[in-house]
Design a protein around this motif. Structure first.
Motif, PDB file in Angstrom:
ATOM      1  N   THR A  87       0.838  -1.199   0.000  1.00 36.86           N
ATOM      2  CA  THR A  87       0.000   0.000   0.000  1.00 36.86           C
ATOM      3  C   THR A  87       0.870   1.245   0.000  1.00 36.86           C
ATOM      4  O   THR A  87       0.585   2.229  -0.711  1.00 36.86           O
ATOM      5  CB  THR A  87      -0.933   0.007   1.221  1.00 36.86           C
ATOM      6  N   GLY A  88       1.945   1.238   0.777  1.00 37.42           N
ATOM      7  CA  GLY A  88       2.875   2.360   0.788  1.00 37.42           C
ATOM      8  C   GLY A  88       3.521   2.584  -0.559  1.00 37.42           C
ATOM      9  O   GLY A  88       3.708   3.730  -0.993  1.00 37.42           O
ATOM     10  N   LEU A  89       3.848   1.504  -1.255  1.00 35.86           N
ATOM     11  CA  LEU A  89       4.466   1.622  -2.575  1.00 35.86           C
ATOM     12  C   LEU A  89       3.486   2.148  -3.620  1.00 35.86           C
ATOM     13  O   LEU A  89       3.902   2.586  -4.685  1.00 35.86           O
ATOM     14  CB  LEU A  89       5.032   0.266  -3.011  1.00 35.86           C
ATOM     15  N   GLY A  90       2.213   2.085  -3.320  1.00 34.34           N
ATOM     16  CA  GLY A  90       1.229   2.701  -4.198  1.00 34.34           C
ATOM     17  C   GLY A  90       1.114   4.203  -3.984  1.00 34.34           C
ATOM     18  O   GLY A  90       0.532   4.902  -4.804  1.00 34.34           O
ATOM     19  N   GLN A  91       1.696   4.687  -2.887  1.00 33.57           N
ATOM     20  CA  GLN A  91       1.608   6.102  -2.547  1.00 33.57           C
ATOM     21  C   GLN A  91       2.900   6.869  -2.800  1.00 33.57           C
ATOM     22  O   GLN A  91       2.877   8.090  -2.935  1.00 33.57           O
ATOM     23  CB  GLN A  91       1.216   6.260  -1.065  1.00 33.57           C
ATOM     24  N   SER A  92       4.013   6.190  -2.831  1.00 36.40           N
ATOM     25  CA  SER A  92       5.305   6.867  -2.984  1.00 36.40           C
ATOM     26  C   SER A  92       6.278   5.966  -3.728  1.00 36.40           C
ATOM     27  O   SER A  92       5.983   4.803  -4.009  1.00 36.40           O
ATOM     28  CB  SER A  92       5.872   7.272  -1.617  1.00 36.40           C
ATOM     29  N   ALA A  94       9.814   3.849  -5.016  1.00 34.15           N
ATOM     30  CA  ALA A  94      10.594   2.734  -4.473  1.00 34.15           C
ATOM     31  C   ALA A  94      11.715   3.231  -3.571  1.00 34.15           C
ATOM     32  O   ALA A  94      12.045   2.593  -2.565  1.00 34.15           O
ATOM     33  CB  ALA A  94      11.162   1.901  -5.625  1.00 34.15           C
ATOM     34  N   ALA A  95      12.316   4.356  -3.910  1.00 31.51           N
ATOM     35  CA  ALA A  95      13.388   4.906  -3.078  1.00 31.51           C
ATOM     36  C   ALA A  95      12.882   5.216  -1.680  1.00 31.51           C
ATOM     37  O   ALA A  95      13.575   4.949  -0.682  1.00 31.51           O
ATOM     38  CB  ALA A  95      13.973   6.163  -3.728  1.00 31.51           C
ATOM     39  N   TYR A  96      11.691   5.756  -1.572  1.00 29.96           N
ATOM     40  CA  TYR A  96      11.115   6.036  -0.264  1.00 29.96           C
ATOM     41  C   TYR A  96      10.873   4.740   0.513  1.00 29.96           C
ATOM     42  O   TYR A  96      11.108   4.672   1.716  1.00 29.96           O
ATOM     43  CB  TYR A  96       9.799   6.801  -0.424  1.00 29.96           C
ATOM     44  N   GLY A  97      10.383   3.722  -0.202  1.00 25.59           N
ATOM     45  CA  GLY A  97      10.173   2.440   0.451  1.00 25.59           C
ATOM     46  C   GLY A  97      11.456   1.871   1.002  1.00 25.59           C
ATOM     47  O   GLY A  97      11.505   1.347   2.126  1.00 25.59           O
ATOM     48  N   GLY A  98      12.532   1.969   0.226  1.00 18.23           N
ATOM     49  CA  GLY A  98      13.819   1.451   0.687  1.00 18.23           C
ATOM     50  C   GLY A  98      14.351   2.216   1.881  1.00 18.23           C
ATOM     51  O   GLY A  98      14.840   1.628   2.847  1.00 18.23           O
ATOM     52  N   VAL A  99      14.243   3.534   1.841  1.00 12.44           N
ATOM     53  CA  VAL A  99      14.794   4.362   2.912  1.00 12.44           C
ATOM     54  C   VAL A  99      14.042   4.155   4.223  1.00 12.44           C
ATOM     55  O   VAL A  99      14.643   3.894   5.270  1.00 12.44           O
ATOM     56  CB  VAL A  99      14.765   5.855   2.518  1.00 12.44           C
ATOM     57  N   PHE A 100      12.723   4.248   4.188  1.00  9.91           N
ATOM     58  CA  PHE A 100      11.974   4.293   5.449  1.00  9.91           C
ATOM     59  C   PHE A 100      11.634   2.916   6.007  1.00  9.91           C
ATOM     60  O   PHE A 100      11.569   2.758   7.229  1.00  9.91           O
ATOM     61  CB  PHE A 100      10.712   5.133   5.267  1.00  9.91           C
ATOM     62  N   SER A 101      11.433   1.917   5.166  1.00 15.05           N
ATOM     63  CA  SER A 101      11.117   0.588   5.704  1.00 15.05           C
ATOM     64  C   SER A 101      12.360  -0.119   6.213  1.00 15.05           C
ATOM     65  O   SER A 101      12.286  -0.902   7.163  1.00 15.05           O
ATOM     66  CB  SER A 101      10.425  -0.272   4.641  1.00 15.05           C
ATOM     67  N   ASP A 149      -0.151  14.520   1.065  1.00 22.10           N
ATOM     68  CA  ASP A 149      -0.701  13.456   1.899  1.00 22.10           C
ATOM     69  C   ASP A 149      -0.329  12.065   1.402  1.00 22.10           C
ATOM     70  O   ASP A 149      -0.147  11.149   2.200  1.00 22.10           O
ATOM     71  CB  ASP A 149      -2.224  13.591   1.957  1.00 22.10           C
ATOM     72  N   ASN A 150      -0.263  11.863   0.090  1.00 20.77           N
ATOM     73  CA  ASN A 150       0.055  10.544  -0.428  1.00 20.77           C
ATOM     74  C   ASN A 150       1.431  10.085   0.031  1.00 20.77           C
ATOM     75  O   ASN A 150       1.605   8.953   0.500  1.00 20.77           O
ATOM     76  CB  ASN A 150      -0.003  10.538  -1.957  1.00 20.77           C
ATOM     77  N   VAL A 151       2.421  10.945  -0.115  1.00 21.91           N
ATOM     78  CA  VAL A 151       3.775  10.596   0.303  1.00 21.91           C
ATOM     79  C   VAL A 151       3.830  10.395   1.809  1.00 21.91           C
ATOM     80  O   VAL A 151       4.475   9.467   2.302  1.00 21.91           O
ATOM     81  CB  VAL A 151       4.778  11.679  -0.142  1.00 21.91           C
ATOM     82  N   ALA A 152       3.154  11.256   2.565  1.00 26.51           N
ATOM     83  CA  ALA A 152       3.136  11.119   4.027  1.00 26.51           C
ATOM     84  C   ALA A 152       2.516   9.785   4.439  1.00 26.51           C
ATOM     85  O   ALA A 152       3.010   9.111   5.363  1.00 26.51           O
ATOM     86  CB  ALA A 152       2.372  12.277   4.658  1.00 26.51           C
ATOM     87  N   THR A 153       1.452   9.382   3.742  1.00 22.97           N
ATOM     88  CA  THR A 153       0.826   8.083   4.033  1.00 22.97           C
ATOM     89  C   THR A 153       1.784   6.941   3.742  1.00 22.97           C
ATOM     90  O   THR A 153       1.903   5.995   4.527  1.00 22.97           O
ATOM     91  CB  THR A 153      -0.449   7.914   3.195  1.00 22.97           C
ATOM     92  N   GLY A 154       2.473   7.021   2.596  1.00 22.10           N
ATOM     93  CA  GLY A 154       3.442   5.988   2.248  1.00 22.10           C
ATOM     94  C   GLY A 154       4.550   5.879   3.280  1.00 22.10           C
ATOM     95  O   GLY A 154       4.900   4.772   3.722  1.00 22.10           O
ATOM     96  N   ILE A 155       5.102   7.011   3.702  1.00 22.35           N
ATOM     97  CA  ILE A 155       6.184   7.009   4.691  1.00 22.35           C
ATOM     98  C   ILE A 155       5.697   6.416   6.007  1.00 22.35           C
ATOM     99  O   ILE A 155       6.396   5.614   6.650  1.00 22.35           O
ATOM    100  CB  ILE A 155       6.719   8.439   4.894  1.00 22.35           C
ATOM    101  N   THR A 156       4.492   6.788   6.426  1.00 23.18           N
ATOM    102  CA  THR A 156       3.933   6.256   7.676  1.00 23.18           C
ATOM    103  C   THR A 156       3.793   4.743   7.619  1.00 23.18           C
ATOM    104  O   THR A 156       4.127   4.025   8.580  1.00 23.18           O
ATOM    105  CB  THR A 156       2.566   6.900   7.960  1.00 23.18           C
ATOM    106  N   PHE A 158       5.511   2.665   5.686  1.00 21.40           N
ATOM    107  CA  PHE A 158       6.845   2.066   5.665  1.00 21.40           C
ATOM    108  C   PHE A 158       7.444   2.007   7.071  1.00 21.40           C
ATOM    109  O   PHE A 158       8.057   1.001   7.456  1.00 21.40           O
ATOM    110  CB  PHE A 158       7.770   2.867   4.742  1.00 21.40           C
ATOM    111  N   ILE A 159       7.287   3.080   7.831  1.00 16.94           N
ATOM    112  CA  ILE A 159       7.835   3.106   9.195  1.00 16.94           C
ATOM    113  C   ILE A 159       7.106   2.100  10.085  1.00 16.94           C
ATOM    114  O   ILE A 159       7.730   1.403  10.901  1.00 16.94           O
ATOM    115  CB  ILE A 159       7.745   4.530   9.767  1.00 16.94           C
ATOM    116  N   ALA A 160       5.789   1.986   9.928  1.00 21.89           N
ATOM    117  CA  ALA A 160       5.033   0.997  10.700  1.00 21.89           C
ATOM    118  C   ALA A 160       5.475  -0.420  10.357  1.00 21.89           C
ATOM    119  O   ALA A 160       5.619  -1.278  11.243  1.00 21.89           O
ATOM    120  CB  ALA A 160       3.535   1.170  10.436  1.00 21.89           C
ATOM    121  N   ALA A 161       5.706  -0.675   9.072  1.00 20.87           N
ATOM    122  CA  ALA A 161       6.193  -1.987   8.653  1.00 20.87           C
ATOM    123  C   ALA A 161       7.568  -2.267   9.248  1.00 20.87           C
ATOM    124  O   ALA A 161       7.871  -3.395   9.655  1.00 20.87           O
ATOM    125  CB  ALA A 161       6.244  -2.061   7.127  1.00 20.87           C
TER     126      ALA A 161
END
Length: 290
Positions: A87-92, A94-101, A149-156, A158-161
């Motif tokens: 779901t996060g990757l649908g909002q932001s 791949a680089a964001y996914g790698g950094v925050f998760s 909001d989309n990017v903020a949702t994705g980051i949130t 990723f951090i929760a994961a």
């Protein structure tokens, strides 16, 4: 069970690095292609569950209390973690996914060790956490300003994961769970619980997607993060320990960002690259103690 071996752990860590980087990038590609996050989770457990099922009884960790088995199934790379990531990757990007998760894992693991064992973090632990946070801020700065909001949702998400998987890493080491036992306790419960829910209640676009995309995602999700990564992740956690495991996983931001350039055409800005490098420097500090 054999004694922990650093060389074995490092070899497994290299495998985790490649599979987990590919997991972020190719999962993002599946979402961009029109599949739902729930479709990708279902694909993972269709394949991984089928491969694991014949061995489930022999591999099941009967020595663990039931509450620990539930913890591993829920906190591991199962349906909850995967749904948050997809779901996060649908909002932001791949680089964001790698950094925050992945970059956040050493921080959560350090906090978990402090809470459970009362072991205070050392100087390098605190310094590495500060550097990783600084790098994360650098990466997110432009995206939050532009994406809102989309990017903020994705980051949130990723951090929760990341927080969830940190519990799993610590549990594997603490209860000395073997790779085979991990496959059974993660794949089987998640397959039996998630797949019926997906089939009856969750949105799906799998029937409308190109069959080449579906087959590619089935193969990658089921064999990569759903099967091989579970084995290698458990090996790293057992042979190197929870904190080095989380720190090694923090190398994923750089490799995922690089892989996303040719696969997705997602090119980070110069400031975002600087943030990715900063997160990698935080990794180097976290590994120095080991």
């Amino acid at each position: 069970m054999t004694a922990p071996n650093v060389r074995t752990g490092l070899l497994a860590a290299i495998g985790v690095l490649f599979v987990w980087s590919g997991f972020i990038v190719f999962s993002r590609a599946g979402i961009v292609a029109g599949l739902t996050p729930y479709d990708l989770v279902a694909m993972r457990f269709m394949v991984a569950g089928t491969l694991t099922l014949p061995f489930a009884i022999a591999w099941w960790p009967r020595h663990l209390p039931v509450k620990v088995q539930v913890l591993l199934a829920a906190a591991g790379p199962g349906a909850i973690y995967s749904t948050m990531m997809f779901t996060g990757l649908g909002q932001s990007s791949a680089a964001y996914g790698g950094v925050f998760s992945n970059g956040a894992m050493p921080i959560f693991t350090m906090l978990l060790v402090l809470i459970v064992t009362r072991t205070k973090p050392g100087l390098y632990d605190l310094l590495s956490a500060a550097v990783i946070v600084a790098g994360g801020v650098m990466v997110a700065w432009r995206g939050l300003n532009a994406g809102g909001d989309n990017v903020a949702t994705g980051i949130t998400l990723f951090i929760a994961a990341s927080a969830l998987i940190s519990i799993y890493i610590y549990a594997i080491r603490h209860w000395q769970v073997t790779p085979k036992q991990v496959l059974a306790v993660v794949n089987i419960p998640n397959a039996f619980v998630f797949l019926p829910i997906w089939w009856t209640a969750l949105p799906s676009t799998m029937a409308e997607a190109d069959w080449e995309i579906v087959l590619a995602q089935l193969a990658f999700q089921g064999l990569g993060p759903g099967f091989l990564a579970l084995i290698m992740f458990a090996m790293v956690a057992y042979h190197l320990g929870p904190t080095p495991t989380a720190a090694i996983s923090a190398t994923v931001p750089a490799t995922a960002a690089l892989l996303a350039v040719p696969v997705l055409g997602e090119i980070p800005t110069g400031f975002e690259w600087a943030g990715i490098v900063t997160v990698s420097l935080g990794l180097a500090l976290a590994m120095r103690k080991r």
